[in-house]
Design a protein around this motif. Structure first.
Motif, PDB file in Angstrom:
ATOM      1  N   GLU A  27      18.738  38.576  38.521  1.00 54.07           N
ATOM      2  CA  GLU A  27      19.124  39.670  38.055  1.00 54.07           C
ATOM      3  C   GLU A  27      18.501  41.391  38.294  1.00 54.07           C
ATOM      4  N   LYS A  30      18.943  41.233  42.157  1.00 57.27           N
ATOM      5  CA  LYS A  30      20.033  42.541  42.833  1.00 57.27           C
ATOM      6  C   LYS A  30      19.471  43.593  42.005  1.00 57.27           C
ATOM      7  N   THR A  94      26.280  47.176  37.196  1.00 58.77           N
ATOM      8  CA  THR A  94      25.643  45.865  37.144  1.00 58.77           C
ATOM      9  C   THR A  94      26.614  44.684  37.379  1.00 58.77           C
ATOM     10  N   SER A  97      30.248  46.156  40.219  1.00 58.17           N
ATOM     11  CA  SER A  97      30.061  45.558  41.289  1.00 58.17           C
ATOM     12  C   SER A  97      29.943  44.729  41.794  1.00 58.17           C
ATOM     13  N   GLU A  98      29.482  43.312  40.920  1.00 53.06           N
ATOM     14  CA  GLU A  98      30.058  42.038  41.633  1.00 53.06           C
ATOM     15  C   GLU A  98      31.948  41.934  41.491  1.00 53.06           C
ATOM     16  N   TYR A  99      32.083  42.197  40.531  1.00 53.53           N
ATOM     17  CA  TYR A  99      34.237  42.336  40.434  1.00 53.53           C
ATOM     18  C   TYR A  99      34.423  42.563  41.646  1.00 53.53           C
ATOM     19  N   SER A 101      33.534  42.971  44.914  1.00 50.97           N
ATOM     20  CA  SER A 101      32.989  42.643  45.720  1.00 50.97           C
ATOM     21  C   SER A 101      33.317  41.245  46.295  1.00 50.97           C
ATOM     22  N   LEU A 103      31.702  38.788  44.379  1.00 49.98           N
ATOM     23  CA  LEU A 103      30.040  37.766  44.280  1.00 49.98           C
ATOM     24  C   LEU A 103      30.098  37.387  42.784  1.00 49.98           C
ATOM     25  N   ILE A 104      30.966  38.120  42.140  1.00 51.56           N
ATOM     26  CA  ILE A 104      31.281  37.388  40.679  1.00 51.56           C
ATOM     27  C   ILE A 104      31.673  35.855  40.519  1.00 51.56           C
ATOM     28  N   THR A 107      28.937  33.585  41.491  1.00 50.50           N
ATOM     29  CA  THR A 107      27.994  33.797  40.476  1.00 50.50           C
ATOM     30  C   THR A 107      27.907  32.561  39.620  1.00 50.50           C
ATOM     31  N   LYS A 121      22.074  39.985  32.654  1.00 50.09           N
ATOM     32  CA  LYS A 121      22.347  41.070  33.379  1.00 50.09           C
ATOM     33  C   LYS A 121      21.412  42.282  32.036  1.00 50.09           C
TER      34      LYS A 121
END
Length: 274
Positions: A27, A30, A94, A97-99, A101, A103-104, A107, A121
């Motif tokens: 984290e 990131k 934090t 942005s993962e949701y 893109s 990327l979650i 993860t 996080k």
């Protein structure tokens, strides 16, 4: 003639579960890998400290003597409302942005323990914004004191209530960042999270007054109202307001908001799909 049967292949060994310190390191990578992070933090601190300098320079009443210049000079509302807004927005990004893109998904495949990811996080966000808040709070006080010292009206750090104001202003940033992070996990939408954070942290307290008990109770349970009480170095006159917040109650508000939002985020993320 006999044939030898092929030996059965052994199943590949499962990878070891990720340790929490590995999640913290991931984290942090990131967070610091985003180019916007240092620029946003630097400009925010500069604006907060600058607003304190401007407020002190323009406040003629504070120059008459070492009086209670907090929070209007050292901690003006304009600077610290900006700090609250930026901290909440960065805390939300934090996770949002993962949701956005996708990327979650990576993860959660790498670390099925979603609650641990949220806690990691939260730990990194809390540490980062505590440092930012400490720099902004200390810088605001020192700049204001330097201006007032030129008029022989400086307030020493051991003045009653000054250290409390320093601590409350420093902790305001991580409190708002964690609230933003929790809202980001719950809503998973950047615009919706920012609007909700702005309304909850900045706009909602202005809708309530301290003249009625029920209204005062709601107002005192909000973060910005708690900060206003903690940075105030004087006690109001008994007849000035119907109900005022207490210092212990305001510290409790500081503790409960991030704890409840992060706990709710951990609970929700364990029970729903990505």
């Amino acid at each position: 003639m006999t044939t030898l049967a092929p030996a059965p292949r052994s199943a590949p060994a499962a990878p070891p579960p990720a340790r929490f310190r590995d999640l913290l390191a991931a984290e942090w990578i990131k967070t610091r890998s985003l180019r916007s992070t240092p620029w946003t933090i630097g400009l925010t601190v500069l604006f907060v400290v600058g607003s304190a300098a401007v407020a002190t320079l323009t406040d003629r009443t504070a120059r008459s003597g070492p009086a209670d210049f907090l929070p209007f000079d050292a901690y003006p509302a304009a600077g610290y409302w900006t700090l609250m807004l930026v901290a909440a927005g960065m805390g939300a990004l934090t996770v949002v942005s993962e949701y956005s893109s996708g990327l979650i998904r990576t993860t959660t495949v790498a670390v099925p323990a979603r609650g641990s990811v949220v806690l990691a996080k939260a730990a990194v966000t809390s540490a980062l914004w505590t440092a930012v808040g400490t720099v902004a709070s200390t810088g605001s006080f020192l700049v204001s004191r330097a201006v007032l010292d030129g008029h022989r009206a400086g307030v020493p750090i051991d003045h009653p209530g000054v250290f409390r104001a320093l601590a409350a202003s420093a902790l305001l940033a991580p409190v708002c960042a964690l609230v933003g992070l929790g809202l980001g996990v719950l809503l998973r939408h950047a615009a919706g999270t920012v609007v909700t954070a702005v309304f909850t942290l900045l706009m909602l307290p202005t809708m309530f007054s301290e003249s009625n008990r029920w209204s005062a109770d709601i107002k005192h349970a909000l973060v910005s109202a708690a900060w206003n009480r903690l940075v105030r170095t004087w006690e109001p006159e008994p007849e000035s307001l119907g109900y005022t917040a207490t210092v212990p109650g305001s510290w409790t508000v500081y503790a409960l908001w991030p704890l409840l939002t992060i706990a709710l985020a951990v609970l929700v993320v364990r029970r729903r799909d990505v």
